[in-house]
Write an enzyme that holds these catalytic residues in place. Structure first.
Site, PDB file in Angstrom:
ATOM      1  CB  SER A 164       2.062  13.169  -1.316  1.00 13.85           C
ATOM      2  OG  SER A 164       0.964  14.006  -1.590  1.00 13.85           O
ATOM      3  CG  HIS A 191       3.695   8.921  -0.427  1.00 15.37           C
ATOM      4  ND1 HIS A 191       4.608   8.985  -1.450  1.00 15.37           N
ATOM      5  CD2 HIS A 191       2.602   9.601  -0.850  1.00 15.37           C
ATOM      6  CE1 HIS A 191       4.101   9.699  -2.450  1.00 15.37           C
ATOM      7  NE2 HIS A 191       2.887  10.069  -2.115  1.00 15.37           N
ATOM      8  CE  LYS A 202       2.556   7.277  -4.364  1.00 19.63           C
ATOM      9  NZ  LYS A 202       1.144   7.278  -4.012  1.00 19.63           N
TER      10      LYS A 202
HETATM   11  C1  LIG Z   1      -0.182   7.405  -4.571  1.00 19.72           C
HETATM   12  C2  LIG Z   1      -1.284   7.378  -3.605  1.00 19.72           C
HETATM   13  C3  LIG Z   1      -2.494   6.737  -3.897  1.00 19.72           C
HETATM   14  C4  LIG Z   1      -2.786   6.155  -5.251  1.00 19.72           C
HETATM   15  O1  LIG Z   1      -2.178   4.920  -5.408  1.00 19.72           O
HETATM   16  P1  LIG Z   1      -2.360   4.149  -6.815  1.00 19.72           P
HETATM   17  O2  LIG Z   1      -2.082   2.738  -6.492  1.00 19.72           O
HETATM   18  O3  LIG Z   1      -1.403   4.779  -7.762  1.00 19.72           O
HETATM   19  O4  LIG Z   1      -3.775   4.376  -7.228  1.00 19.72           O
HETATM   20  C5  LIG Z   1      -3.464   6.680  -2.918  1.00 19.72           C
HETATM   21  N1  LIG Z   1      -3.268   7.244  -1.716  1.00 19.72           N
HETATM   22  C6  LIG Z   1      -2.130   7.903  -1.405  1.00 19.72           C
HETATM   23  C7  LIG Z   1      -1.963   8.497  -0.056  1.00 19.72           C
HETATM   24  C8  LIG Z   1      -1.107   7.998  -2.346  1.00 19.72           C
HETATM   25  O5  LIG Z   1       0.008   8.647  -2.037  1.00 19.72           O
END
Ligand SMILES: *Cc1c(COP(=O)(O)O)cnc(C)c1O
Length: 405
Positions: free
Chosen positions: A193, A221, A252
């Protein structure tokens, strides 16, 4: 209580002073390509709303239909009375979409990752004595790190390999080759990220096979984002169907509401339904989210145009921000790291850009290495060409004002 308050206040003060205190900027609108902040419209370059589905009419209608047909909440965990037919239907859709045999839903990907690792390693099964080992990329997401922290320290070995460094990983696997580990798990984010780079999956698949390890990829992502059809990093890197365990979020690109999943082989998913504690002891996802996510996957399966728009917007933004004279980390992902160096510069520029009508966040130490402070832009299919051009104009003015370009 006095003593508690003193310690907590000292830490809050330290965060303020070290400029690591996280401030929240409330939006007065839905998430979208353009949002409302303090009464003005600004171009959003900081959300994970990659496909613009957070406020999409089709997804919203589906969510409303979900409530009308199946209610607001389920008020149970899955194995008591919290499984509706639609939960199974969504699990099937996700399995087909990511190319795995079966899928298990969680309330978030954080919960999925916390539910994965200990459910394997903390069970003795029929072993008298055993040890398990993780090989984890240095930049893996907090939820992978926390998931591994929940594993019993005396029977779990944790090895960290340098970011995306498959030669370092190979050396660690080679060192452990003759040790009698029960489970070996290579764990990586599909897309990281802070940099927007993709994990080297083809090589990781090879290494996992060669050393008899399980490959775990968190594609949060990447789902809906990477690959021509948005099936994630396995599609984008040509190894669809070859990753053992894929986790991801519905929070997301896939509507941005909430929810997470783990996809893999039938036996593994059946096992997780028995053993994974955030699944067994936490509430089912509500019908509105199930319907919204199904509508999102249906749209992606039928029509590539939203993913195409995202890819075109990303290509355009990456090209034009470079043309303005900014330094970015190379890549193809909608996460675009605009490198500035000093933390103060990233802080001041993000504030100035908000005044100029662009919502973007700066990242600095300790989130990224010292001296590598940056602005992180996240491109979305919700942005019109006009929105992107307005943002680029603001980058032009602000960059010149700060002497960066
Ligand atoms: C955003 C993200 C998460 C968390 O996801 P949620 O559903 O918001 O808990 C977990 N792993 C990665 C790699 C992320 O980018």
């Amino acid at each position: 209580m006095e003593a508690y308050t003193k310690i907590i206040n000292a830490e809050l003060k330290r965060l303020e002073e070290s400029k690591t205190f996280k401030y929240e900027t409330p939006l007065n609108s839905p998430q979208g390509g353009v949002v409302r902040v303090n009464g003005s419209e600004v171009v959003m370059l900081a959300s994970n709303n990659y496909l613009g589905l957070s406020d999409h009419p089709v997804v919203k209608e589906a969510a409303i239909e979900g409530i009308k047909k199946y209610g607001y909440g389920v008020a149970s965990v899955r194995f008591i009375c919290g499984t509706q037919d639609i939960h199974l239907e969504l699990e099937k859709k996700i399995s087909e979409f990511v190319g795995c045999e079966d899928t298990i839903l969680f309330s978030s990907c954080f919960a999925a990752n916390e539910g994965f690792f200990p459910s394997l390693t903390n069970e003795k099964l029929d072993f008298e004595s055993y040890k398990d080992v993780f090989y984890s990329d240095r930049l893996n997401h907090a939820s992978i790190i926390d998931g591994q922290r929940l594993c019993k320290a005396d029977t779990t070995v944790k090895r960290i390999y340098n970011h995306a460094d498959t030669e370092h990983l190979r050396q660690l696997l080679e060192e452990d080759k003759d040790k009698d580990f029960r489970f070996k798990i290579i764990a990586t984010d599909g897309v990281f990220s802070m940099e927007g780079d993709m994990a080297p999956l083809p090589r990781l698949v090879e290494l996992a096979r060669q050393y008899n390890a399980l490959l775990f990829v968190d594609d949060s992502h990447a789902i809906g984002v990477c690959g021509d059809y948005g099936r994630g990093t396995p599609e984008a890197t040509g190894v669809l169907g070859q990753v053992d365990v894929i986790t991801g979020t519905l929070g997301k690109a896939i509507g941005g509401a909430a929810g997470g999943y783990i996809s893999g082989r039938n036996e593994l998913i059946s096992y997780l339904r028995q053993k994974s504690r955030p699944y067994t002891f936490s509430n089912s996802l509500p019908p509105s989210i199930i319907f919204g996510a199904m509508a999102a996957f249906d749209m992606l399966s039928k029509d590539r145009s939203i993913v195409d728009t995202l890819h075109k917007n990303t290509e355009y933004f990456r090209k034009e921000i470079k043309n303005l004279g900014y330094t970015i980390i190379k890549g193809t992902h909608p996460i675009v790291a605009i490198m500035l160096g000093e933390a103060a510069l990233a802080m001041d520029m993000s504030k100035e850009l908000l005044k100029e009508g662009v919502y973007i966040k700066g990242l600095w130490f300790p989130v990224v290495p010292r001296g590598e402070a940056r602005l992180r832009a996240q491109v979305s299919a919700a942005l019109s060409r006009d929105d992107i051009d307005r943002a680029l104009d603001a980058f032009d003015r602000t960059g010149k004002k700060f002497g960066v370009i």
